[in-house]
Design a protein around this motif. Structure first.
Motif, PDB file in Angstrom:
ATOM      1  N   GLU A  93       1.568  51.565  96.317  1.00  0.00           N
ATOM      2  CA  GLU A  93       1.383  52.404  95.123  1.00  0.00           C
ATOM      3  C   GLU A  93       2.139  51.828  93.923  1.00  0.00           C
ATOM      4  O   GLU A  93       3.199  51.216  94.082  1.00  0.00           O
ATOM      5  N   LYS A 124       2.245  54.370 100.473  1.00  0.00           N
ATOM      6  CA  LYS A 124       3.245  54.827  99.517  1.00  0.00           C
ATOM      7  C   LYS A 124       4.371  53.802  99.518  1.00  0.00           C
ATOM      8  O   LYS A 124       4.587  53.094 100.504  1.00  0.00           O
ATOM      9  N   ARG A 136       3.211  58.828  91.496  1.00  0.00           N
ATOM     10  CA  ARG A 136       1.919  59.415  91.819  1.00  0.00           C
ATOM     11  C   ARG A 136       1.682  60.714  91.046  1.00  0.00           C
ATOM     12  O   ARG A 136       0.614  60.946  90.493  1.00  0.00           O
ATOM     13  N   LYS A 137       2.736  61.538  90.987  1.00  0.00           N
ATOM     14  CA  LYS A 137       2.607  62.818  90.283  1.00  0.00           C
ATOM     15  C   LYS A 137       2.378  62.580  88.783  1.00  0.00           C
ATOM     16  O   LYS A 137       1.572  63.268  88.153  1.00  0.00           O
ATOM     17  N   GLU A 140      -1.172  61.629  88.297  1.00  0.00           N
ATOM     18  CA  GLU A 140      -2.058  62.786  88.490  1.00  0.00           C
ATOM     19  C   GLU A 140      -1.945  63.775  87.337  1.00  0.00           C
ATOM     20  O   GLU A 140      -2.955  64.325  86.884  1.00  0.00           O
ATOM     21  N   VAL A 146      -5.179  59.691  92.329  1.00  0.00           N
ATOM     22  CA  VAL A 146      -4.516  58.734  93.221  1.00  0.00           C
ATOM     23  C   VAL A 146      -5.009  59.023  94.637  1.00  0.00           C
ATOM     24  O   VAL A 146      -4.893  60.156  95.113  1.00  0.00           O
TER      25      VAL A 146
END
Ligand code: HJL
Ligand code: ZN
Length: 166
Positions: A93, A124, A136-137, A140, A146
């Motif tokens: 990621e 991850k 990732r958050k 998003e 993602v």
């Protein structure tokens, strides 16, 4: 049975993993491979791997640098030339922080606004270097999907950590 949905994503992730294998082992980073793909036409726009481009470069960053050279525009302006359905495949990621202090790939993606629509990741990021990666958050929250492409984690991590001190 071939899974209609997952199949192409696995193929691209396997290509990204092959790219990661080209990266020279370095104990303080991960060996990562990445692809930018036009999902509408199923065309690869750029490939990259860790330390491919000059300097301490990441796989995703190398994809962007190569495109920016091709189009002769700065990396941060790439939204101008990326197709409407551009997606990114990366074995690990995108990074949120880097021990080196270089600009993280999450920020490189975010500054392109929503030019990259979906990020497909193979694993991850392990917590070894920077702790938990909450990038990732952030992606998003900015409206970028993602998606974890499952099933290659073990091989991806083996390649990513080759040359690390146990
Ligand atoms: C991703 C890469 C790469 C990493 N992650 N997604 N792509 N090398 O090409 C993440 C790891 C950083 C370290 C060291 N690795 O690479 O957290 O020296 O490699 O800037 O934090 O930072 P530098
Ligand atoms: Zn990065």
């Amino acid at each position: 049975m071939h899974n209609f949905d997952v199949g192409p994503h696995r193929e691209y992730m396997l290509q990204a993993l092959d790219l990661a294998r080209k990266s020279p082992p370095k104990p303080t980073n991960y060996r990562v491979g990445a692809l930018l793909v036009d999902a509408r036409t199923n065309t690869i726009l750029a490939t990259g791997y860790t330390l491919e481009c000059e300097g301490n470069t990441h796989a995703e960053q190398s994809c962007l640098i190569k495109l920016s050279e091709e189009h002769k525009i700065p990396e941060e302006n790439l939204a101008e030339v990326l197709p409407a359905e551009t997606v990114l495949y990366t074995t690990v990621e995108p990074c949120l922080k880097r021990l080196s202090g270089n600009l993280p790939c999450v920020e490189r993606i975010l500054r392109l606004k929503k030019a990259i629509k979906i990020v497909y990741v193979g694993v991850k990021e392990p917590e070894k270097f920077i702790g938990q990666n909450t990038g990732r958050k952030q992606l998003e929250d900015a409206g970028i999907k993602v998606v974890l492409v499952e099933g290659m984690e073990e091989e991806i991590l083996e390649v990513a950590t080759a040359g690390h001190v146990p």
